[in-house]
Enzyme design. Sequence first.
Site, short mmCIF file in Angstrom:
data_model
loop_
_atom_site.label_atom_id
_atom_site.label_comp_id
_atom_site.label_asym_id
_atom_site.label_seq_id
_atom_site.Cartn_x
_atom_site.Cartn_y
_atom_site.Cartn_z
N PRO A 203 0.89 -1.18 0.19
CA PRO A 203 0.07 0.01 0.09
C PRO A 203 0.76 1.40 -0.05
CG PRO A 203 -0.14 -1.14 2.22
CD PRO A 203 0.69 -1.90 1.39
N PHE A 204 2.20 1.01 0.14
CA PHE A 204 2.83 2.31 0.22
C PHE A 204 4.14 2.29 -0.61
CE2 PHE A 204 0.78 1.80 4.47
CZ PHE A 204 -0.09 2.86 4.16
N GLU A 221 4.69 -0.04 5.25
CA GLU A 221 4.43 0.51 6.20
C GLU A 221 4.12 2.03 5.91
OE1 GLU A 221 6.40 0.82 10.80
OE2 GLU A 221 7.51 -0.46 9.16
N LYS A 237 5.06 -4.14 13.54
CA LYS A 237 6.00 -5.13 14.32
C LYS A 237 5.18 -6.39 14.60
CE LYS A 237 10.07 -3.73 15.19
NZ LYS A 237 10.27 -3.46 14.00
#
Length: 418
Positions: A203-204, A221, A237
């Site tokens: 997504p990034f 992230e 994490k």
Amino acid sequence: MKTNQNITEFKQKALHWANQFDVCCFLDSNQYKDPYSAYDFIIAADIQTELKCDSGNAFAQLKEFQTVNKQWLFGFLGYDLKNEIEDLQSNNNDHLNFPELYFFVPKYLIAVKEDRIEVLIGNESILNEILDYNPELKTEANSLTINQKLSKNQYIEKVESLKNHIIRGDIYEVNFCQEFFSEHAEINPVQTFEFLNKVSPTPFAGYFKAYNHYILSATPERFLCKRGSKLISQPIKGTARRSEDLGEDEEIKIRLRNDVKEQAENVMIVDLVRHDLTKSAVKGSVKVDELFGIYTFPQVHQMISTISCTLNPDVHFIDAIKNAFPMGSMTGAPKVKAMQLIEEYEATKRGIYSGSFGCINPNGNFDFNVVIRSILYNADNKYLSFQVGGAITYQCDAEKEYEECLLKASAILKVLGS
């Protein structure tokens, strides 16, 4: 404009078109549904003006640059800007030589949301230029020799030494990374990114070209995002492998969700992020929106938490970025001591790795990712590098941490033909 154009084809053409300029940035959500993303993908190309600097007063320069240019800004922040935030140093080897901070105002900016293509900067005629653009596509695959900076035994010894620091009470957790690299590497950066984005859509994801420096990123992230007066951070994490067997894959997800060790790692970083956001927040507004969310990507399942706050109107949004930088998921707790140990035990300067890139809009909203699962390339000296790491805690098993590193590296190794 609304278009019947095949969006996948348009995306490819637009990326290749943008890549002909010295500087460009492409940010892609890969159709992940995210409540905070403004666009499905956005492409910035060529420069009206730019800012390039190293740590010292880089954030102050960025604030001044943004004040003068209240426009769309695209750029990256290197991990080693930590040295102007805290009394720290970076003396490890660096063969990539990225600037520590780089931002530009684009000449052309195209955004796509739900198949609607919009030219935000530039003339609508560039859409025809893009549609008519036929890049030369080379079909040969990469085949690079990839070396590791640390042997498996060296990695395990360093992890055991870091666990001794935890036993002594120096830290609770530290993000320890190792470098994979290739010298004399010749790649086609834009096509290598396309392959990475196909193998590991996230997504990034993004592609950043700043002259002869390239970031090819499949990061899952988000570091920090601002929407109106709200700041949102989504640290990762907790990692687990995927399985082709649907039943087993579901079991792996459930095990990750209930894994006490992974939860302990995650909650330590959530606490750290809450602390970082408190520096910029309206008092009492920091909250955990989601704890231990499990999200699935092609190579791995991830445990992701979401923390938000209301930005104090007396705090400039660039100071809010500085207050949370570098991101807790890539440092450890306590943050400063963890960064000192990272410098001592890692063999490579992080540079742009575990830094961030993204964009700021004219209203001061922004979205920045975390540079992980990313290929970094210096086309001048033909040095290619990627790093992988994980959280070292008292409970961790050094051998399993090493295996997790290889799991995180798997998509990039596939893309590089190694």
